[in-house]
Design a protein around this motif. Structure first.
Motif, PDB file in Angstrom:
ATOM      1  N   SER A  10       0.832  -1.208   0.000  1.00 11.06           N
ATOM      2  CA  SER A  10       0.000   0.000   0.000  1.00 11.06           C
ATOM      3  C   SER A  10       0.863   1.254   0.000  1.00 11.06           C
ATOM      4  CB  SER A  10      -0.938   0.002   1.207  1.00 11.06           C
ATOM      5  OG  SER A  10      -0.199  -0.028   2.399  1.00 11.06           O
ATOM      6  N   ILE A  11       0.232   2.352  -0.390  1.00  5.70           N
ATOM      7  CA  ILE A  11       0.878   3.664  -0.433  1.00  5.70           C
ATOM      8  C   ILE A  11       0.021   4.614   0.386  1.00  5.70           C
ATOM      9  CG2 ILE A  11       1.617   5.573  -1.914  1.00  5.70           C
ATOM     10  CD1 ILE A  11       1.595   3.444  -4.248  1.00  5.70           C
ATOM     11  N   GLY A  12       0.620   5.250   1.383  1.00  5.22           N
ATOM     12  CA  GLY A  12      -0.104   6.250   2.160  1.00  5.22           C
ATOM     13  C   GLY A  12       0.033   7.612   1.509  1.00  5.22           C
ATOM     14  N   ASN A  73       4.259   6.061  11.824  1.00  2.00           N
ATOM     15  CA  ASN A  73       3.478   5.177  12.691  1.00  2.00           C
ATOM     16  C   ASN A  73       2.011   5.149  12.281  1.00  2.00           C
ATOM     17  OD1 ASN A  73       5.351   4.044  14.766  1.00  2.00           O
ATOM     18  ND2 ASN A  73       5.812   6.202  15.026  1.00  2.00           N
ATOM     19  N   ASP A  74       1.483   6.282  11.840  1.00  2.00           N
ATOM     20  CA  ASP A  74       0.104   6.347  11.374  1.00  2.00           C
ATOM     21  C   ASP A  74      -0.099   5.425  10.171  1.00  2.00           C
ATOM     22  OD1 ASP A  74      -2.460   7.467  11.826  1.00  2.00           O
ATOM     23  OD2 ASP A  74      -2.189   8.849  10.145  1.00  2.00           O
ATOM     24  N   PHE A  75       0.882   5.405   9.277  1.00  2.00           N
ATOM     25  CA  PHE A  75       0.824   4.529   8.104  1.00  2.00           C
ATOM     26  C   PHE A  75       0.721   3.069   8.529  1.00  2.00           C
ATOM     27  CE2 PHE A  75       3.242   2.077   4.848  1.00  2.00           C
ATOM     28  CZ  PHE A  75       2.380   2.247   3.778  1.00  2.00           C
ATOM     29  N   LEU A  76       1.495   2.681   9.550  1.00  2.00           N
ATOM     30  CA  LEU A  76       1.431   1.308  10.043  1.00  2.00           C
ATOM     31  C   LEU A  76       0.077   0.997  10.657  1.00  2.00           C
ATOM     32  CD1 LEU A  76       4.978   0.922  11.636  1.00  2.00           C
ATOM     33  CD2 LEU A  76       4.207   0.208   9.367  1.00  2.00           C
ATOM     34  N   VAL A  77      -0.492   1.948  11.392  1.00  2.00           N
ATOM     35  CA  VAL A  77      -1.814   1.752  11.994  1.00  2.00           C
ATOM     36  C   VAL A  77      -2.859   1.553  10.914  1.00  2.00           C
ATOM     37  CG1 VAL A  77      -3.645   2.887  13.314  1.00  2.00           C
ATOM     38  CG2 VAL A  77      -1.276   2.981  14.121  1.00  2.00           C
ATOM     39  N   PHE A  83       3.782  -3.151  15.354  1.00  2.00           N
ATOM     40  CA  PHE A  83       5.214  -3.291  15.556  1.00  2.00           C
ATOM     41  C   PHE A  83       5.552  -2.843  16.963  1.00  2.00           C
ATOM     42  CE2 PHE A  83       5.570  -3.513  10.966  1.00  2.00           C
ATOM     43  CZ  PHE A  83       6.647  -4.378  10.802  1.00  2.00           C
ATOM     44  N   ASN A  84       6.332  -3.665  17.644  1.00  2.00           N
ATOM     45  CA  ASN A  84       6.838  -3.255  18.945  1.00  2.00           C
ATOM     46  C   ASN A  84       8.108  -2.432  18.788  1.00  2.00           C
ATOM     47  OD1 ASN A  84       4.806  -4.625  20.350  1.00  2.00           O
ATOM     48  ND2 ASN A  84       5.919  -6.561  20.176  1.00  2.00           N
ATOM     49  N   ASP A  85       8.684  -2.486  17.595  1.00  2.00           N
ATOM     50  CA  ASP A  85       9.910  -1.748  17.329  1.00  2.00           C
ATOM     51  C   ASP A  85       9.598  -0.281  17.075  1.00  2.00           C
ATOM     52  OD1 ASP A  85      11.545  -4.008  17.497  1.00  2.00           O
ATOM     53  OD2 ASP A  85      11.149  -4.527  15.419  1.00  2.00           O
ATOM     54  N   TYR A  86      10.561   0.548  17.405  1.00  2.00           N
ATOM     55  CA  TYR A  86      10.440   1.979  17.187  1.00  2.00           C
ATOM     56  C   TYR A  86      10.962   2.318  15.799  1.00  2.00           C
ATOM     57  CZ  TYR A  86      11.206   6.960  17.914  1.00  2.00           C
ATOM     58  OH  TYR A  86      11.197   8.328  17.787  1.00  2.00           O
ATOM     59  N   ILE A  87      10.294   3.241  15.130  1.00  2.00           N
ATOM     60  CA  ILE A  87      10.719   3.684  13.800  1.00  2.00           C
ATOM     61  C   ILE A  87      11.441   5.014  13.932  1.00  2.00           C
ATOM     62  CG2 ILE A  87       9.902   4.500  11.563  1.00  2.00           C
ATOM     63  CD1 ILE A  87       7.685   2.530  11.707  1.00  2.00           C
ATOM     64  N   LYS A  88      12.567   5.139  13.242  1.00  2.00           N
ATOM     65  CA  LYS A  88      13.356   6.370  13.300  1.00  2.00           C
ATOM     66  C   LYS A  88      13.632   6.863  11.888  1.00  2.00           C
ATOM     67  CE  LYS A  88      17.524   8.317  15.372  1.00  2.00           C
ATOM     68  NZ  LYS A  88      18.690   8.053  16.232  1.00  2.00           N
ATOM     69  N   VAL A  89      13.527   8.159  11.700  1.00  2.00           N
ATOM     70  CA  VAL A  89      13.821   8.787  10.415  1.00  2.00           C
ATOM     71  C   VAL A  89      15.322   8.747  10.178  1.00  2.00           C
ATOM     72  CG1 VAL A  89      13.783  10.980   9.150  1.00  2.00           C
ATOM     73  CG2 VAL A  89      11.787  10.276  10.487  1.00  2.00           C
ATOM     74  N   GLY A  90      15.713   8.275   8.991  1.00  2.00           N
ATOM     75  CA  GLY A  90      17.117   8.256   8.587  1.00  2.00           C
ATOM     76  C   GLY A  90      17.490   9.560   7.899  1.00  2.00           C
ATOM     77  N   ASP A 156       1.546  17.115  -1.170  1.00  2.00           N
ATOM     78  CA  ASP A 156       1.375  15.655  -1.159  1.00  2.00           C
ATOM     79  C   ASP A 156       2.538  15.017  -0.411  1.00  2.00           C
ATOM     80  OD1 ASP A 156      -0.962  15.666  -2.629  1.00  2.00           O
ATOM     81  OD2 ASP A 156      -0.025  15.028  -4.513  1.00  2.00           O
ATOM     82  N   PHE A 157       2.210  14.069   0.446  1.00  2.00           N
ATOM     83  CA  PHE A 157       3.206  13.335   1.218  1.00  2.00           C
ATOM     84  C   PHE A 157       2.906  11.854   1.043  1.00  2.00           C
ATOM     85  CE2 PHE A 157       4.795  12.520   5.853  1.00  2.00           C
ATOM     86  CZ  PHE A 157       6.002  12.049   5.373  1.00  2.00           C
ATOM     87  N   PHE A 158       3.776  11.129   0.355  1.00  2.00           N
ATOM     88  CA  PHE A 158       3.589   9.712   0.077  1.00  2.00           C
ATOM     89  C   PHE A 158       4.506   8.892   0.980  1.00  2.00           C
ATOM     90  CE2 PHE A 158       2.661  11.944  -3.893  1.00  2.00           C
ATOM     91  CZ  PHE A 158       1.403  11.437  -4.203  1.00  2.00           C
ATOM     92  N   ILE A 159       3.953   7.808   1.538  1.00  2.00           N
ATOM     93  CA  ILE A 159       4.694   6.883   2.392  1.00  2.00           C
ATOM     94  C   ILE A 159       4.475   5.485   1.823  1.00  2.00           C
ATOM     95  CG2 ILE A 159       4.982   5.976   4.728  1.00  2.00           C
ATOM     96  CD1 ILE A 159       3.511   8.560   5.694  1.00  2.00           C
ATOM     97  N   PHE A 160       5.559   4.724   1.676  1.00  2.00           N
ATOM     98  CA  PHE A 160       5.434   3.411   1.047  1.00  2.00           C
ATOM     99  C   PHE A 160       6.581   2.508   1.496  1.00  2.00           C
ATOM    100  CE2 PHE A 160       7.488   6.559  -1.617  1.00  2.00           C
ATOM    101  CZ  PHE A 160       8.653   5.945  -2.045  1.00  2.00           C
TER     102      PHE A 160
END
Length: 197
Positions: A10-12, A73-77, A83-90, A156-160
């Motif tokens: 999917s693409i957010g 995190n919203d995209f994952l929801v 996910f129990n893991d934390y997501i960090k921006v690279g 527009d902000f796309f997350i994939f």
């Protein structure tokens, strides 16, 4: 968030708030005027002259890293992924594209990837499109598209998923097409623990 599901991954898609948009324009305007800006084009896939590193310290000053991580995190929801893991921006970079510049089909490293659109010239039809590619040899009778084309608009902000192949077609008009991209990583990955991120 609107969830686009033209095929398996999917693409957010989110339209960012005006204050965030203005902050990002200010940051990128200042970077493009800075004679000491760091051009990272040689490390990226694009045929683009100006792909500029955006220091995370600057983004933190505006609270934008928190904004980015919220939408990751919203995209994952929305995808009903726990996910129990934390997501960090690279690393975060600016793509300042002009006439005849383009990005070939490619993937990113990391867990999630993004494209955030800040400026779009008056594009001729079907120029400057973002194409998402997932098994492009699909046939019509399979009822699944292998390509999904998007005409980008400002905000527009796309997350994939980072492994989703994508490309940007060139355009023939004058003006700048400005985007920001970054990858997100899961806790425990080697890049996650790099203090320079």
């Amino acid at each position: 968030m609107e969830l686009l599901k033209p095929f398996g991954p999917s693409i957010g898609k989110v339209e960012i708030e005006n204050n965030i948009f203005q902050d990002l324009l200010t940051i990128t305007d200042n970077l493009l005027k800075d004679p000491n800006r760091v051009n990272v084009s040689h490390t990226l896939a694009g045929h683009i002259k100006e792909q500029i590193n955006i220091p995370k310290s600057v983004l933190n000053d505006y609270g934008l890293i928190d904004f980015f991580e919220f939408y990751m995190n919203d995209f994952l929801v929305y995808n009903e992924v726990e996910f129990n893991d934390y997501i960090k921006v690279g690393p975060v970079w600016l793509n300042s594209m002009y006439k005849h510049e383009w990005n070939p089909p490619h993937i990113h490293n990391g867990f999630l990837s993004t494209i955030l659109v800040l400026k779009v010239p008056d594009l001729p039809l079907e120029e400057g499109e973002i194409t998402f590619i997932n098994n492009s040899n699909r046939r019509a009778f399979e009822l699944e598209s292998g390509l999904y084309n998007v005409t980008p608009k400002e905000k527009d902000f796309f997350i994939f998923p980072s492994r989703l192949t994508h490309s940007v077609s060139p355009f023939s008009c004058e003006g700048e097409r400005r985007t920001i991209s970054f990858n997100a990583f899961l806790q425990g990955s080697p890049i996650f623990d790099n203090d320079k991120l």
